[in-house]
Design an enzyme around this catalytic site. Structure first.
Site, PDB file in Angstrom:
ATOM      1  N   ASP A 174     -11.909  78.889   5.556  1.00 29.12           N
ATOM      2  CA  ASP A 174     -11.626  77.816   6.514  1.00 29.12           C
ATOM      3  C   ASP A 174     -12.033  78.230   7.934  1.00 29.12           C
ATOM      4  O   ASP A 174     -12.277  79.412   8.216  1.00 29.12           O
ATOM      5  CB  ASP A 174     -10.122  77.507   6.460  1.00 29.12           C
ATOM      6  CG  ASP A 174      -9.796  76.053   6.737  1.00 29.12           C
ATOM      7  OD1 ASP A 174     -10.623  75.373   7.370  1.00 29.12           O
ATOM      8  OD2 ASP A 174      -8.701  75.604   6.339  1.00 29.12           O
ATOM      9  N   ASP A 178     -10.911  66.488   5.032  1.00 26.20           N
ATOM     10  CA  ASP A 178      -9.479  66.612   4.756  1.00 26.20           C
ATOM     11  C   ASP A 178      -8.901  65.286   4.294  1.00 26.20           C
ATOM     12  O   ASP A 178      -7.718  65.215   3.964  1.00 26.20           O
ATOM     13  CB  ASP A 178      -8.739  67.081   6.013  1.00 26.20           C
ATOM     14  CG  ASP A 178      -8.665  68.590   6.103  1.00 26.20           C
ATOM     15  OD1 ASP A 178      -9.121  69.261   5.160  1.00 26.20           O
ATOM     16  OD2 ASP A 178      -8.157  69.109   7.120  1.00 26.20           O
TER      17      ASP A 178
HETATM   18  C1  DGJ Z   1      -7.609  72.782   6.947  1.00 28.11           C
HETATM   19  C2  DGJ Z   1      -8.188  72.512   5.600  1.00 28.11           C
HETATM   20  O1  DGJ Z   1      -9.181  71.554   5.683  1.00 28.11           O
HETATM   21  C3  DGJ Z   1      -7.076  72.116   4.645  1.00 28.11           C
HETATM   22  O2  DGJ Z   1      -7.599  71.746   3.405  1.00 28.11           O
HETATM   23  C4  DGJ Z   1      -6.137  73.277   4.519  1.00 28.11           C
HETATM   24  O3  DGJ Z   1      -6.783  74.361   3.902  1.00 28.11           O
HETATM   25  C5  DGJ Z   1      -5.617  73.658   5.885  1.00 28.11           C
HETATM   26  N1  DGJ Z   1      -6.663  73.870   6.831  1.00 28.11           N
HETATM   27  C6  DGJ Z   1      -4.780  74.902   5.789  1.00 28.11           C
HETATM   28  O4  DGJ Z   1      -4.357  75.321   7.032  1.00 28.11           O
END
Ligand code: DGJ
Length: 692
Positions: A439, A496
């Site tokens: 991430d 997301d």
């Molecule tokens: C952002 C990501 O896009 C989510 O899927 C998740 O992993 C969160 N971060 C976790 O902090």
């Protein structure tokens, strides 16, 4: 004397030519030319007339337009010498080299000591031409802007399509009419970014998804790019792509652009889309033939609240629905109970996992699933042991703005990379982790190409030592998606947004560049956490089944009916993934703007599936016929509506597809189209086709 070079990939031809020793320009880019085309004649035919208000010659729109040769638009190069004085080289031909890596055209300017090398490599199977520009200097210089090889844009085109977006709303296509002057897009956040995916498509007038000409560009760099599309006073048009301006912050003797990928199509936007999809899948990704497992990701089920019995229960349920890989998301390390702390402390949290991750991993393995783990390596929280020990490892000044309460580590530093490598390698060595969700949740304090190169180096080192570990590129969803990061990862977390309705649109538009096999898509909770919408399980499941499928809801919330629908769709996906994950995604021209539809065509064309989703309420009562594409007109196909049992009670008639399969020609399917039964908004028809 004229130099000319011709590049062919079987679908597109690109002809470069230079008069005397000057920089070459692209004098033709388009449909394949005959083998015997006389290039001298093309070069002569390319020269423009001169009239009032013009110079006595037309300055070349070269692969790097030169400010010092009266070029009336944006130059391809802006640099200064070590003392800050602007340099304006005038390049002359040095040599041509043919190598495995492609055609290299080398130019030099003796007065400034600057050299440029342009590289072009056509791919005869994917029909993508890759090109890049390298600058060499005989002493350190400051680079502000260096364009990858600059190409002309077609005149018979009324608009540009580039890509904007935001968190939970990636891949928004922006259509801008051509007009005199400049359209510039620049990602200055140190990521390719939600806001500025580095891609451009220039359709010729009248082009749709399925017909007409289009020219596609993609710049494969994760550190932020700049795109210029400019119409000059004389009417010519140029396209430039390069790193974000000024992002190479230290003087140097060599600078290289990222690869610029080019695709010409005379089969509509889909021709470019398929070329990019195939190139990403078959050339960019490593190990493209590995089976894509059904994911379960626990983020939206538990967030930071990790409890071993709950996670084990969730894993058991996910496996029974068909999941094959369990990904433990954020919250397993340091003292990470929310997003204010612990980034940088990559040790298992002994409060949550007193016996380590072993019991969870063993449980996951016993269910027949593999195990994946979330990291955000480039980041640090001030509330972390790492920050307390090394506050000087932060990128940028300490009085910078925070993003998600976190700071960025300076990956240009070897000691920072070594530390991160050691921490991540220790976790990978001590545990059976075969997947990393990588991430990157905040923007950089300033654009900095060295940071991106450092991130690439860290990932490359981990990949070299743990080649079986797959990596997913995530940056708050789709904030870091490009062929640069895909060269070192296998999947992108596209967004997301697990809202199936929004995901449907995002993944449809992302298919202009991305194949299904790299595009993660998860079944989210019944009540979507990022949009507040409530969406039926069938729609959620089929939208996820359009790409690399996964689940992200808490399976404990599922009713018996929902679990059955999800298990059924997952079974369908597993039964078809072997061909689906290598299929071309063809966007359909939908007569009804409420319907978003695509056809996924198996390599070789023996079978297909069409997903026709009603994203909104239609203006008219009856469904409009949906024209398919990519089929053989004179061949008969058996088409079958595989989810006909989902027809609602309000669908009162008995169209043939509601009763059983039909045998019809490709000509009919593409010329008239399929008339599907009536259905509710936010539902999807799934139509399979087989060549007879
Ligand atoms: C952002 C990501 O896009 C989510 O899927 C998740 O992993 C969160 N971060 C976790 O902090």
């Amino acid at each position: 004397m004229t130099h000319h070079w011709r590049l062919d990939d079987g679908r597109q031809t690109l002809v470069l030519a230079a008069r005397g020793g000057s920089l070459p320009e692209c004098v033709y880019w388009g449909a394949a030319l005959p083998g015997g085309e006389n290039l001298e004649t093309l070069v002569a035919a390319h020269a423009l007339d001169v009239t009032g208000g013009m110079l006595d010659e037309t300055p070349g729109l070269s692969l790097c337009p030169e400010a010092a040769r009266s070029f009336p638009g944006q130059p391809g190069l802006v640099l200064r010498d070590g003392g800050g004085t602007p340099l304006q080289p005038r390049f002359s031909f040095a040599e041509t080299r043919e190598k495995d890596s492609g055609l290299h055209l080398v130019y030099r300017d003796a007065a400034t000591g600057i050299g440029l090398t342009f590289r072009f490599k056509p791919d005869l199977e994917t029909h993508v031409i890759t090109c890049e520009t390298t600058l060499n200097a005989d002493r350190p210089v400051h680079l502000h802007w260096l364009a990858a090889p600059v190409l002309p844009a077609p005149h018979l085109s009324d608009e540009l399509i580039d890509v904007a977006g935001r968190w939970c709303g990636e891949f928004q296509l922006i259509r801008t009419p051509w007009s005199a002057g400049l359209r510039a897009r620049e990602s200055r956040t140190g990521r390719s970014g939600h806001e500025h995916f580095p891609g451009l498509i220039i359709p010729a007038r009248g082009t749709t998804n399925t017909q007409g000409e289009a020219y596609g560009f993609h710049y494969g760099w994760s550190g932020g790019h700049r795109m210029l599309a400019e119409e000059l006073p004389d009417g010519r048009r140029q396209v430039q792509f390069g790193h974000a301006t000024g992002s190479q912050t230290t003087p140097g003797t060599q600078f290289q652009t990222a690869p610029l990928y080019l695709a010409y199509s005379n089969t509509g936007l889909n021709g470019c889309a398929v070329a990019f999809q195939r190139h990403a899948r078959d050339r960019i990704i490593h190990q493209p033939n590995r089976t894509r497992p059904v994911h379960y990701n626990c983020w939206e089920a538990v967030y930071f609240d990790h409890k071993l019995p709950d996670l084990q229960d969730i894993a058991t349920r996910a496996a029974s629905l068909g999941a094959e890989r369990f990904v433990l998301d954020d919250g397993w390390f340091g003292r990470r109970d929310d997003d204010t702390s612990s980034l940088g402390d990559w040790q298992v949290d002994a409060r949550k996992y007193p016996e380590g991750l072993g019991p969870l991993i063993n449980h996951v393995h016993a269910l027949g699933m593999t195990f994946g783990l979330w990291f955000e390596p480039e980041m640090v929280n001030e509330n972390s042991d790492l920050f307390r020990a090394h506050p000087d490892w932060v990128l940028g000044p300490m009085d910078q703005m925070r993003g998600r309460q976190q700071l960025v580590l300076n990956l240009a530093r070897g000691d920072v990379r070594d530390h991160l490598y050691a921490r991540i390698a220790a976790i990978l060595s001590d545990h059976a982790v075969e997947y990393i969700k990588w991430d990157h949740n905040r923007v950089l304090p300033m654009p900095d190409a060295a940071q991106t190169s450092g991130s690439y180096a860290l990932i490359d080192r981990l990949r070299a030592d743990f080649p079986q570990v797959e990596i997913e590129s995530c940056a708050s969803g789709g904030g870091r998606i490009d062929f640069g990061i895909l060269q070192r990862t296998q999947r992108v977390w596209l967004s997301d947004s697990n809202d199936a309705l929004e995901r449907l649109r995002i993944q449809h538009d992302a298919a202009l560049f991305l194949p299904g096999s790299v595009t993660g898509s998860h079944v989210g909770p019944r009540h979507c956490h990022t949009s507040g919408r409530t969406i039926d399980i069938s729609m959620r499941a089929w939208v996820a089944a359009q790409r690399h499928m996964g689940f992200e809801m808490d399976p404990r919330e599922l009713t018996e009916h929902e679990a059955k629908v999800l298990a059924d769709v997952t079974r369908w996906w597993k039964g078809n993934r072997d061909w689906l994950m290598h299929a071309d995604i063809l966007r359909l021209d939908s007569a009804d703007p409420a319907v978003i539809a695509e056809l996924q065509l198996a390599q070789g064309g023996s079978r297909f599936v069409t997903f026709a989703a009603k994203a909104a309420t239609s203006a008219q009562i009856s469904p409009r016929p949906l024209r398919l594409t990519g089929l053989e007109p004179m061949t008969t196909y058996r088409i079958d509506l595989i989810n006909r049992s989902a027809a609602p009670g309000l669908s009162r008639g008995s169209p043939a597809l509601k009763r059983g399969p039909l045998d019809v020609s490709g000509a009919y399917l593409m010329g008239h189209g399929v008339t599907l039964p009536w259905h509710f908004p936010e539902t999807m028809w799934v139509l399979e086709g087989t060549r007879l």
